[in-house]
Design an enzyme around this catalytic site. Sequence first.
Site, PDB file in Angstrom:
ATOM      1  N   LYS A 107     -40.974 -22.592  40.483  1.00 49.81           N
ATOM      2  CA  LYS A 107     -42.191 -23.202  39.953  1.00 49.81           C
ATOM      3  C   LYS A 107     -43.101 -22.051  39.577  1.00 49.81           C
ATOM      4  O   LYS A 107     -43.611 -21.335  40.451  1.00 49.81           O
ATOM      5  CB  LYS A 107     -42.866 -24.124  40.964  1.00 49.81           C
ATOM      6  CG  LYS A 107     -44.063 -24.873  40.355  1.00 49.81           C
ATOM      7  CD  LYS A 107     -44.615 -25.927  41.273  1.00 49.81           C
ATOM      8  CE  LYS A 107     -45.788 -26.663  40.638  1.00 49.81           C
ATOM      9  NZ  LYS A 107     -45.389 -27.582  39.554  1.00 49.81           N
ATOM     10  N   HIS A 128     -47.632 -30.331  44.943  1.00 48.33           N
ATOM     11  CA  HIS A 128     -48.946 -29.693  44.992  1.00 48.33           C
ATOM     12  C   HIS A 128     -49.590 -29.777  46.374  1.00 48.33           C
ATOM     13  O   HIS A 128     -50.775 -29.496  46.510  1.00 48.33           O
ATOM     14  CB  HIS A 128     -49.881 -30.344  43.968  1.00 48.33           C
ATOM     15  CG  HIS A 128     -49.457 -30.137  42.560  1.00 48.33           C
ATOM     16  ND1 HIS A 128     -49.636 -28.943  41.896  1.00 48.33           N
ATOM     17  CD2 HIS A 128     -48.846 -30.970  41.678  1.00 48.33           C
ATOM     18  CE1 HIS A 128     -49.151 -29.049  40.671  1.00 48.33           C
ATOM     19  NE2 HIS A 128     -48.671 -30.262  40.511  1.00 48.33           N
ATOM     20  N   HIS A 176     -43.940 -37.404  43.290  1.00 53.69           N
ATOM     21  CA  HIS A 176     -44.145 -36.295  42.362  1.00 53.69           C
ATOM     22  C   HIS A 176     -45.225 -35.342  42.855  1.00 53.69           C
ATOM     23  O   HIS A 176     -45.013 -34.126  42.923  1.00 53.69           O
ATOM     24  CB  HIS A 176     -44.532 -36.839  40.984  1.00 53.69           C
ATOM     25  CG  HIS A 176     -44.708 -35.771  39.958  1.00 53.69           C
ATOM     26  ND1 HIS A 176     -43.657 -35.283  39.216  1.00 53.69           N
ATOM     27  CD2 HIS A 176     -45.802 -35.071  39.561  1.00 53.69           C
ATOM     28  CE1 HIS A 176     -44.102 -34.333  38.400  1.00 53.69           C
ATOM     29  NE2 HIS A 176     -45.403 -34.191  38.599  1.00 53.69           N
TER      30      HIS A 176
END
Length: 291
Positions: free
Chosen positions: A226, A178, A163
Amino acid sequence: MPQDISVRRLGLEESVSKAVQQLYDLDSNRLTPGEDYRINVQGSKKPYWTEDKAEEPLFSYVNERELQRPTYHSFISLLDNYSSETGEAEVLYRSEVNESWTFIRAIMKTPPMQFCHEYLRENCTSRNIPADEDEFEKLLYDLWFDLYGRSRGVRSDSCGFEHVFVGEIKDDEVSGLHNWIQIYLEEKKGKLDYRGYIKPRSKGAASTNHDDRVLTLQFHWNGIEKKVGTSFIGVSPEFEIALFTLCFLMGQENNAVELSTGPDVFDLNIRCYSMCRDKIGTAFPEALDHH
């Protein structure tokens, strides 16, 4: 870079914020902006703006020889082990599990992870932190690589590492992703379209430029948007694992951090959420101010 990994250099009562600064100062393995890589931040935007404010890629240059450093190389080997779609059970082969252990053992040789281990042993109250390094490596595996169900009815479609660092698609939205290395590699493949940066909420924030170590950005990944995500830029994999592990195990969902990167100071909120009670569901920085 200082290489003293003793928490006593800080003092046992020092805050998470100062511990994070210590992790950054110990990260001698991060890349140098303008030498090892160059970014082109281009235009700023609000998260809800639909127009593309960046005609060019975010990364204009990365010296890929630097990505052959042991922790970078072992990190990159993990990025193709997962399916981005949640709801699809992950199947990890023994060779892929071994790659996860290779990465853990590589980062545990570094000062940021050694400091993380020692600081948690002295300060963590949310669970017992083993003194033995092999046992601590098992804890890291459980936190980051144990599979769990993120979607209803599916037992093993996700893990913390996937994730946070690889990225996932859930309900036609990008979640996680990220990590700057993954962003660079996906951009290079033509799968990620950088669409501009988003300034911190503070009206007095400093200008965003090519040497910023924290960047809030918007992008499309595999054609899916995103709207907003914040990433550290140019830092090593071990720094991010150490940072997020430390903040997660110290037990707070929101961790206020003031991080000096040399030319800049960032006021950050390191957000950490659990899955299945004791595993990392997500962890990421939010940029609140930049000065």
